[in-house]
Motif scaffolding. Structure first.
Motif, mmCIF file in Angstrom:
data_model
loop_
_atom_site.group_PDB
_atom_site.id
_atom_site.type_symbol
_atom_site.label_atom_id
_atom_site.label_comp_id
_atom_site.label_asym_id
_atom_site.label_seq_id
_atom_site.Cartn_x
_atom_site.Cartn_y
_atom_site.Cartn_z
ATOM 1 N N VAL A 163 0.834 -1.197 0.000
ATOM 2 C CA VAL A 163 0.000 0.000 0.000
ATOM 3 C C VAL A 163 0.871 1.250 0.000
ATOM 4 C CG1 VAL A 163 -1.653 1.349 1.348
ATOM 5 C CG2 VAL A 163 -1.996 -1.106 1.073
ATOM 6 N N GLY A 164 1.930 1.246 0.841
ATOM 7 C CA GLY A 164 2.830 2.390 0.891
ATOM 8 C C GLY A 164 3.531 2.624 -0.435
ATOM 9 N N ALA A 165 3.976 1.540 -1.073
ATOM 10 C CA ALA A 165 4.651 1.668 -2.371
ATOM 11 C C ALA A 165 3.698 2.188 -3.430
ATOM 12 C CB ALA A 165 5.222 0.314 -2.780
ATOM 13 N N ALA A 166 2.442 1.713 -3.400
ATOM 14 C CA ALA A 166 1.454 2.172 -4.381
ATOM 15 C C ALA A 166 1.196 3.660 -4.232
ATOM 16 C CB ALA A 166 0.155 1.384 -4.219
ATOM 17 N N ALA A 167 1.098 4.116 -2.952
ATOM 18 C CA ALA A 167 0.878 5.546 -2.709
ATOM 19 C C ALA A 167 2.067 6.358 -3.198
ATOM 20 C CB ALA A 167 0.635 5.782 -1.217
ATOM 21 N N GLN A 168 3.282 5.822 -2.942
ATOM 22 C CA GLN A 168 4.486 6.526 -3.375
ATOM 23 C C GLN A 168 4.555 6.583 -4.899
ATOM 24 O OE1 GLN A 168 8.079 4.796 -1.872
ATOM 25 N NE2 GLN A 168 9.352 6.508 -2.481
ATOM 26 N N ASP A 169 4.232 5.467 -5.552
ATOM 27 C CA ASP A 169 4.251 5.434 -7.008
ATOM 28 C C ASP A 169 3.227 6.400 -7.585
ATOM 29 O OD1 ASP A 169 6.214 3.550 -6.913
ATOM 30 O OD2 ASP A 169 4.917 1.839 -7.329
ATOM 31 N N ALA A 170 2.038 6.455 -6.987
ATOM 32 C CA ALA A 170 0.985 7.360 -7.467
ATOM 33 C C ALA A 170 1.442 8.806 -7.342
ATOM 34 C CB ALA A 170 -0.305 7.128 -6.688
ATOM 35 N N ARG A 171 2.064 9.140 -6.236
ATOM 36 C CA ARG A 171 2.579 10.505 -6.044
ATOM 37 C C ARG A 171 3.658 10.819 -7.086
ATOM 38 N NH1 ARG A 171 2.869 15.093 -2.302
ATOM 39 N NH2 ARG A 171 4.610 16.287 -3.130
ATOM 40 N N MET A 176 2.076 11.589 -10.405
ATOM 41 C CA MET A 176 1.475 12.919 -10.422
ATOM 42 C C MET A 176 2.548 14.007 -10.479
ATOM 43 S SD MET A 176 -1.710 12.309 -10.613
ATOM 44 C CE MET A 176 -2.530 13.857 -10.263
ATOM 45 N N GLU A 177 3.681 13.764 -9.839
ATOM 46 C CA GLU A 177 4.780 14.735 -9.898
ATOM 47 C C GLU A 177 5.312 14.866 -11.326
ATOM 48 O OE1 GLU A 177 7.572 13.340 -7.024
ATOM 49 O OE2 GLU A 177 6.621 14.388 -5.345
ATOM 50 N N ARG A 178 5.397 13.745 -12.035
ATOM 51 C CA ARG A 178 5.879 13.794 -13.422
ATOM 52 C C ARG A 178 4.868 14.509 -14.326
ATOM 53 N NH1 ARG A 178 9.009 8.584 -15.682
ATOM 54 N NH2 ARG A 178 9.222 10.127 -17.375
ATOM 55 N N MET A 179 3.580 14.263 -14.077
ATOM 56 C CA MET A 179 2.568 14.958 -14.877
ATOM 57 C C MET A 179 2.590 16.449 -14.571
ATOM 58 S SD MET A 179 -1.534 14.228 -15.325
ATOM 59 C CE MET A 179 -2.078 15.024 -13.808
ATOM 60 N N ASP A 180 2.768 16.807 -13.310
ATOM 61 C CA ASP A 180 2.826 18.218 -12.923
ATOM 62 C C ASP A 180 4.038 18.902 -13.552
ATOM 63 O OD1 ASP A 180 1.713 20.382 -11.159
ATOM 64 O OD2 ASP A 180 3.720 20.266 -10.304
ATOM 65 N N ALA A 181 5.178 18.190 -13.608
ATOM 66 C CA ALA A 181 6.377 18.750 -14.225
ATOM 67 C C ALA A 181 6.137 19.015 -15.710
ATOM 68 C CB ALA A 181 7.558 17.796 -14.042
ATOM 69 N N ASN A 182 5.425 18.109 -16.378
ATOM 70 C CA ASN A 182 5.111 18.323 -17.794
ATOM 71 C C ASN A 182 4.170 19.511 -17.967
ATOM 72 O OD1 ASN A 182 5.310 17.061 -20.651
ATOM 73 N ND2 ASN A 182 3.123 17.422 -20.374
ATOM 74 N N ASN A 183 3.208 19.645 -17.045
ATOM 75 C CA ASN A 183 2.298 20.794 -17.105
ATOM 76 C C ASN A 183 3.059 22.109 -16.945
ATOM 77 O OD1 ASN A 183 0.066 19.142 -17.448
ATOM 78 N ND2 ASN A 183 -0.442 19.096 -15.270
ATOM 79 N N ARG A 184 4.023 22.128 -16.017
ATOM 80 C CA ARG A 184 4.813 23.335 -15.820
ATOM 81 C C ARG A 184 5.645 23.662 -17.055
ATOM 82 N NH1 ARG A 184 6.071 21.042 -10.930
ATOM 83 N NH2 ARG A 184 8.248 20.757 -11.583
#
Length: 298
Positions: free
Chosen positions: A23-31, A34-42
């Motif tokens: 569960v912890g790894a899944a949450a970390q992977d999901a974050r 989202m960080e990579r998508m946010d970087a592309n948006n920026r």
């Protein structure tokens, strides 16, 4: 007998630790996704000058397809944006209506901050009144409406980048969507963010290769989907994956808006003075600044 019991307990404990780690790894992977998508948006906002069109209409379903029920209102918009702040994680953007002629000169200035501790800022200029109005960039509370982009269904909340700490993330599945591998991620607002948003839950489909949003569904506190985003025409420009068409559907009012990108120019030299309130009210100054950008875009 005792040995067997001890072995069973050890197995149960080991399974519990394994589940918690998963569960912890899944949450970390999901974050991380989202960080990579946010970087592309920026990257799409960094020293950029663009022209777009926003079409808005009431919609209905005909033959299983979403169609405008009446002639859409269409607005042509010119915008400029730069990334600012530490690591370029904040951004400033200004946009003006070019068409229709009756609305030409209406402008919106936005300062977007990555930090969850700092509220975004937005100012709207109504050329007919000659006044600048400071707006709430995101909901001041869960029952208020966020800022609409020039009367369309696009809002400041839907367009935000950064503020990833305002949410927790969970990877729900990895699927194939429209022929592309996609991560399905659930986004839940923190307690503090929940007081400022209409969305109790958002589910986002993220392209697993290009890290752009493919679609998203936003849900209210009763679990009802109230808004939906669908994207299309993803293109790599200047090394950045750019979404050239975004449609947002208001499932409560049956109203939708489509934003299509007519042109985008990266690496444009933008005078910081353009991204100020002076550019909203001083027409001569604004036109000089925009003409300089238009010349670079040729």
């Amino acid at each position: 007998m005792m040995k067997r019991k001890g072995g069973s307990l050890a197995a149960v404990l080991a399974l519990g630790f394994l589940m918690a780690a998963t569960v912890g790894a899944a949450a970390q992977d999901a974050r991380a996704i989202m960080e990579r998508m946010d970087a592309n948006n920026r990257a799409q906002n960094d020293s950029v000058f663009s022209i777009m069109q926003i079409a808005t209409c009431k919609f209905g379903i005909s033959g299983g397809k979403v169609k405008c029920a009446a002639k859409p209102t269409i607005k042509k918009i010119e915008s400029a944006s730069v990334n600012t702040g530490a690591g370029g994680r904040d951004s400033r953007a200004i946009a003006f209506i070019l068409e229709p002629a009756s609305e030409r000169g209406i402008g919106m200035l936005s300062y977007i901050y990555d930090s969850s501790r700092k509220d975004n800022e937005t100012w709207l200029y109504l050329s007919a009144l000659g006044k600048v109005k400071r707006l709430v960039a995101s909901n001041s509370d869960a029952n208020s409406e966020p800022v609409s982009l020039f009367g369309s269904e696009f809002t400041s909340e839907d367009q935000e980048t950064g503020k990833l700490d305002d949410y927790t993330y969970r990877l729900l599945a990895t699927v194939t969507y429209q022929g592309r591998k996609a991560f399905v991620i659930e986004q839940i607002p923190t307690k503090a963010r929940a007081r400022k948003t209409r969305y109790a839950r958002t589910v986002v489909w993220v392209d697993a290769q290009r890290y752009v949003m493919l679609k998203a569904g936003m849900y209210d506190r009763r679990g009802k989907e109230i808004r939906r985003i669908i994207t299309g025409k993803v293109q790599k420009i200047n090394g950045v994956w750019v979404t050239r068409s975004i449609t947002i559907m208001n499932l409560v009012t049956n109203r939708l808006s489509n934003m299509s990108l007519s042109a985008i120019h990266f690496g444009v030299r933008i005078d910081p003075a353009l991204l100020t309130k002076r550019a909203l009210t001083d027409k001569a100054f604004r036109e000089r600044q925009l003409n300089a950008l238009r010349a670079q875009a040729k």
